[in-house]
Design an enzyme around this catalytic site. Structure first.
Site, mmCIF file in Angstrom:
data_model
loop_
_atom_site.group_PDB
_atom_site.id
_atom_site.type_symbol
_atom_site.label_atom_id
_atom_site.label_comp_id
_atom_site.label_asym_id
_atom_site.label_seq_id
_atom_site.Cartn_x
_atom_site.Cartn_y
_atom_site.Cartn_z
ATOM 1 C CG ASP A 16 -51.197 -25.870 75.306
ATOM 2 O OD1 ASP A 16 -51.539 -27.051 75.511
ATOM 3 O OD2 ASP A 16 -50.463 -25.179 74.370
ATOM 4 C CB SER A 17 -47.371 -28.460 76.199
ATOM 5 O OG SER A 17 -47.955 -28.193 74.709
ATOM 6 C CB CYS A 79 -52.999 -29.107 76.799
ATOM 7 S SG CYS A 79 -51.599 -30.398 76.317
ATOM 8 C CB THR A 81 -50.999 -33.817 74.632
ATOM 9 O OG1 THR A 81 -51.020 -33.628 73.310
ATOM 10 C CG2 THR A 81 -50.012 -34.917 74.947
ATOM 11 C CD GLU A 164 -45.117 -23.673 71.349
ATOM 12 O OE1 GLU A 164 -44.359 -23.341 72.158
ATOM 13 O OE2 GLU A 164 -46.529 -23.908 71.759
ATOM 14 C CB CYS A 198 -53.628 -30.373 68.828
ATOM 15 S SG CYS A 198 -52.229 -29.580 69.307
ATOM 16 C CG HIS A 200 -49.959 -25.873 69.866
ATOM 17 N ND1 HIS A 200 -50.336 -26.447 71.142
ATOM 18 C CD2 HIS A 200 -48.872 -24.986 69.695
ATOM 19 C CE1 HIS A 200 -49.233 -25.926 71.663
ATOM 20 N NE2 HIS A 200 -48.501 -25.450 71.117
HETATM 21 N N1 DGL Z 1 -51.772 -28.011 72.634
HETATM 22 C C1 DGL Z 1 -51.479 -29.367 73.006
HETATM 23 C C2 DGL Z 1 -52.689 -30.345 72.644
HETATM 24 O O1 DGL Z 1 -53.752 -29.886 72.673
HETATM 25 C C3 DGL Z 1 -50.264 -29.874 72.858
HETATM 26 C C4 DGL Z 1 -49.135 -29.778 71.888
HETATM 27 C C5 DGL Z 1 -47.783 -30.378 72.535
HETATM 28 O O2 DGL Z 1 -47.306 -29.972 73.354
HETATM 29 O O3 DGL Z 1 -47.504 -31.367 71.581
HETATM 30 O O4 DGL Z 1 -52.676 -31.442 72.600
#
Ligand code: DGL
Length: 281
Positions: A16-17, A79, A81, A164, A198, A200
């Site tokens: 993940d990012s 992730c 994205t 974050e 997402c 997060h």
């Molecule tokens: N957790 C990530 C997602 O599911 C992305 C978050 C990000 O880096 O903007 O899209």
């Protein structure tokens, strides 16, 4: 182009990012506790959600390559994205040369597969990063399986930075939770199901549930991805045999180790060992 040399069986890579993929990892580990895992968070370059297609693709390919070099034969892009902007290109253009026997899977497809049996009204909403919404990946994937479902999306650019920065429980966070939910629901009054698109966002779940009107089902992805991976490994024994089973998990970050340990401890219920790695080519 680089080529990954054959290697012994290894852990499953989860990428993940930042910290969001930990919500997926914990559900995957609940479903498949016997496997070994390497979690990789590109915390130094998060968020990805506001970045261009090319950059998300470049960063994700670097991460996948690194996880392959670390011995993974299977990598999950935990992730949305990265799944939206990089998965297809990596699968079609890069894997055949880079590592034809290894696999990369995303989180959008397993989420979408379940949606047809959840929505009654056939009107759903998706809350996700600007990148995921702009990619139109959710409507495209939903319509492949369920052409009758109407999909509305709302980008929530403030939610990842709030997570974050450890503000998931913060007072100021309420404003942005309510704002994006209200904006989504104003687009289509018949929405009865909302996908948290997402990884997060499950960390914001208590507040999301507080502002989501009764009668609307909120769908988080972790369990869906865990169940789907279990099924995948059962069907693909050639991949399964290259995934080691010792029940261990290693955490890697592109940021400083102490920062990762401090922040990750809010959503991990165990002492973790973290290794700092670099992804730049
Ligand atoms: N957790 C990530 C997602 O599911 C992305 C978050 C990000 O880096 O903007 O899209």
């Amino acid at each position: 182009m680089k080529q990954i040399l054959p290697s012994a069986p290894g852990p499953i890579g989860v990428f993940d990012s930042g910290y969001g993929g930990l919500t997926i990892l914990s559900k995957i580990r609940e479903a498949l506790p016997q496997y070994d895992y390497i979690y990789l968070g590109d915390n130094a370059r998060t968020p990805y959600g506001t970045r261009s297609f090319d950059i998300v693709y470049e960063f994700t390919l670097q991460a996948v390559t690194k996880l392959f070099e670390m011995g993974c034969h299977l990598v999950i892009l935990a992730c949305n994205t990265a799944s939206a902007k990089a998965l297809r290109s990596i699968q079609i253009n890069d894997l055949p040369q880079l590592a034809p026997m290894r696999r990369v899977l995303g989180v959008i497809r397993p989420t979408v597969e379940c949606i047809g049996s959840i929505t009654q009204s056939r009107h759903i909403g998706v809350l996700a990063t600007a990148g995921t919404i702009k990619s139109e990946s959710y409507p495209l994937e939903v319509h492949k399986l369920f052409p009758d479902i109407q999909v509305s999306g709302e980008a929530c650019p403030m939610w990842v930075p709030l997570v974050e920065n450890n503000e998931a429980q913060g007072e100021g966070t309420d404003y942005f939770i309510r704002k994006y939910i209200d904006e989504l629901l104003a687009k289509d009054k018949q929405i009865d199901t909302v996908i948290l698109g997402c990884t997060h966002y499950p960390l914001l779940l208590p507040k999301i549930q507080q502002y989501m009107p009764t009668g609307i089902t909120t769908v988080a992805q972790g369990e869906l991805v865990g169940a789907s991976l279990k099924d995948y490994l059962r069907r693909h024994t050639e991949i399964d045999k290259n995934c080691t089973k010792g029940g261990n998990c290693i955490y890697c970050t592109t940021e400083a180790e102490d920062k990762f340990i401090e922040s990750a401890s809010t959503f991990l219920n165990e002492e973790v060992t973290v290794k700092r790695i670099s992804l730049e080519a």
